[in-house]
Design an enzyme around this catalytic site. Sequence first.
Site, PDB file in Angstrom:
ATOM      1  N   TYR A  77      -2.576 -12.725   6.680  1.00 44.14           N
ATOM      2  CA  TYR A  77      -1.979 -13.609   7.679  1.00 44.14           C
ATOM      3  C   TYR A  77      -0.445 -13.971   7.466  1.00 44.14           C
ATOM      4  CZ  TYR A  77      -6.076 -12.204   9.855  1.00 44.14           C
ATOM      5  OH  TYR A  77      -7.465 -11.443  10.500  1.00 44.14           O
ATOM      6  N   GLN A 107      -4.731   3.403   7.338  1.00 46.39           N
ATOM      7  CA  GLN A 107      -5.594   2.832   6.652  1.00 46.39           C
ATOM      8  C   GLN A 107      -5.076   1.211   6.814  1.00 46.39           C
ATOM      9  OE1 GLN A 107      -6.547   4.571   2.740  1.00 46.39           O
ATOM     10  NE2 GLN A 107      -4.735   5.588   3.280  1.00 46.39           N
ATOM     11  N   HIS A 125      -9.320   1.415   9.044  1.00 42.60           N
ATOM     12  CA  HIS A 125      -9.957   0.340   8.487  1.00 42.60           C
ATOM     13  C   HIS A 125      -9.690  -0.850   9.345  1.00 42.60           C
ATOM     14  CE1 HIS A 125      -9.204   2.171   4.131  1.00 42.60           C
ATOM     15  NE2 HIS A 125     -10.343   2.576   4.684  1.00 42.60           N
ATOM     16  N   CYS A 133     -17.531 -13.144  15.418  1.00 45.81           N
ATOM     17  CA  CYS A 133     -18.259 -14.093  14.735  1.00 45.81           C
ATOM     18  C   CYS A 133     -19.507 -13.474  13.919  1.00 45.81           C
ATOM     19  CB  CYS A 133     -18.747 -15.045  16.020  1.00 45.81           C
ATOM     20  SG  CYS A 133     -19.938 -16.245  15.443  1.00 45.81           S
ATOM     21  N   GLY A 194       2.487   7.126   1.387  1.00 38.90           N
ATOM     22  CA  GLY A 194       2.276   5.808   0.784  1.00 38.90           C
ATOM     23  C   GLY A 194       0.956   5.401   0.628  1.00 38.90           C
TER      24      GLY A 194
HETATM   25  N1  APR Z   1       7.208   4.180   0.382  1.00 40.93           N
HETATM   26  C1  APR Z   1       6.036   5.154   0.222  1.00 40.93           C
HETATM   27  N2  APR Z   1       5.062   4.822  -0.812  1.00 40.93           N
HETATM   28  C2  APR Z   1       4.973   3.696  -1.492  1.00 40.93           C
HETATM   29  C3  APR Z   1       6.169   2.723  -1.423  1.00 40.93           C
HETATM   30  C4  APR Z   1       7.323   2.936  -0.367  1.00 40.93           C
HETATM   31  N3  APR Z   1       8.140   2.348  -0.284  1.00 40.93           N
HETATM   32  N4  APR Z   1       5.661   1.789  -2.221  1.00 40.93           N
HETATM   33  C5  APR Z   1       4.639   1.993  -2.935  1.00 40.93           C
HETATM   34  N5  APR Z   1       4.354   3.251  -2.350  1.00 40.93           N
HETATM   35  C6  APR Z   1       2.809   4.017  -2.677  1.00 40.93           C
HETATM   36  C7  APR Z   1       2.521   3.553  -4.273  1.00 40.93           C
HETATM   37  O1  APR Z   1       2.835   4.406  -5.003  1.00 40.93           O
HETATM   38  C8  APR Z   1       1.065   3.745  -3.976  1.00 40.93           C
HETATM   39  O2  APR Z   1       0.649   5.209  -4.162  1.00 40.93           O
HETATM   40  O3  APR Z   1       2.084   3.559  -1.727  1.00 40.93           O
HETATM   41  C9  APR Z   1       0.766   3.649  -2.486  1.00 40.93           C
HETATM   42  C10 APR Z   1       0.064   2.287  -2.063  1.00 40.93           C
HETATM   43  O4  APR Z   1      -1.289   2.510  -2.580  1.00 40.93           O
HETATM   44  P1  APR Z   1      -2.546   1.402  -2.244  1.00 40.93           P
HETATM   45  O5  APR Z   1      -1.964   0.065  -2.630  1.00 40.93           O
HETATM   46  O6  APR Z   1      -3.704   1.873  -3.176  1.00 40.93           O
HETATM   47  O7  APR Z   1      -2.859   1.329  -0.878  1.00 40.93           O
HETATM   48  P2  APR Z   1      -3.756   2.226   0.030  1.00 40.93           P
HETATM   49  O8  APR Z   1      -3.710   3.624  -0.482  1.00 40.93           O
HETATM   50  O9  APR Z   1      -3.412   2.272   1.533  1.00 40.93           O
HETATM   51  O10 APR Z   1      -5.066   1.634  -0.057  1.00 40.93           O
HETATM   52  C11 APR Z   1      -6.274   1.998   0.612  1.00 40.93           C
HETATM   53  O11 APR Z   1      -7.562   0.187  -0.470  1.00 40.93           O
HETATM   54  O12 APR Z   1      -7.849  -2.193  -0.796  1.00 40.93           O
HETATM   55  C12 APR Z   1      -7.998  -1.232   0.239  1.00 40.93           C
HETATM   56  O13 APR Z   1      -8.709  -1.112   2.361  1.00 40.93           O
HETATM   57  C13 APR Z   1      -7.334  -1.481   1.441  1.00 40.93           C
HETATM   58  O14 APR Z   1      -6.673   0.319   3.058  1.00 40.93           O
HETATM   59  C14 APR Z   1      -6.611  -0.123   1.910  1.00 40.93           C
HETATM   60  C15 APR Z   1      -7.116   0.807   0.946  1.00 40.93           C
END
Ligand code: APR
Length: 254
Positions: A77, A107, A125, A133, A194
């Site tokens: 938040y 996601q 998600h 609640c 990403g």
């Molecule tokens: N542009 C594009 N990609 C990027 C950038 C950017 N500016 N900066 C970072 N990244 C990439 C990273 O290299 C990485 O591969 O974004 C990715 C982020 O990966 P995660 O942090 O694992 O996020 P995500 O894949 O969305 O996670 C999935 O995990 O904990 C959970 O529920 C949560 O929805 C989430 C799920």
Amino acid sequence: MTVDKKVISLIEEVAGLIDNAGFAVAFTGAGISVESGIPSFRGEDGIWNRYDPKILEYDFFRYHPEQCWPVIKEIFYTHFTGATPNAAHRFLARLEELQKLRCVITQNIDGLHQKAGSREVYCFHGDSSALRCLKCDRVFEVTPALLSLPLPVCPECRGVLKPDFVFFGEGIPSEAYQASFEAASNCDLMLVIGTTGEVYPAAMLPDEARKNGARIIEINPQRSQFSSTTAHVHLPLKAGEAAELIAGLLSITL
Ligand code: APR
């Protein structure tokens, strides 16, 4: 920004694929919001490097909500308040407006696709705008008053409120699940932006699309689970930078 020749030719290829697609969809993860100031989950500056992911385990939350809530507020938040869409969110919204993109499967729970103007958004998600609640199952919109409580509780029955997004150990909202897999099965182009591809079942979507004949474009400055075997093209750029370059080639104003 200087972009080398190899990347320029990849950008041209991606622009052509988007322009010629009949049914394009986007699948996004935390990385698309990094340029909006929201940290990703994994990697060096990732949220899970600084906080224990157990605060988002459903069973842990049920028994220790008072431990989880302060961290949840800080991560989901505080960071999200005031974040605005970046060029990549705007690019996807413009593509939809121009009828070059059918939907965004995300996601993310930050609401930035909707803020950018995307209409067909499947929140795999859930999202962070509501609290549910645990006792009476009523749903409330997040308000500063509810968040100001050390432990947000239901105004009706005093049960503990849980953010209404998907915690580890919870199922995917069925409407979003069905719509996402249907889009993945029917698309002929998927932009994967990403995401590391480490969380299932979301991570199955690009393979589902590829299995059904779609071309897969990955936009991610790093390599991910998708880079070697799922993506046909890996554009190693930040989402916002890539969006501006592709939009430029397609004469789309962001
Ligand atoms: N542009 C594009 N990609 C990027 C950038 C950017 N500016 N900066 C970072 N990244 C990439 C990273 O290299 C990485 O591969 O974004 C990715 C982020 O990966 P995660 O942090 O694992 O996020 P995500 O894949 O969305 O996670 C999935 O995990 O904990 C959970 O529920 C949560 O929805 C989430 C799920």
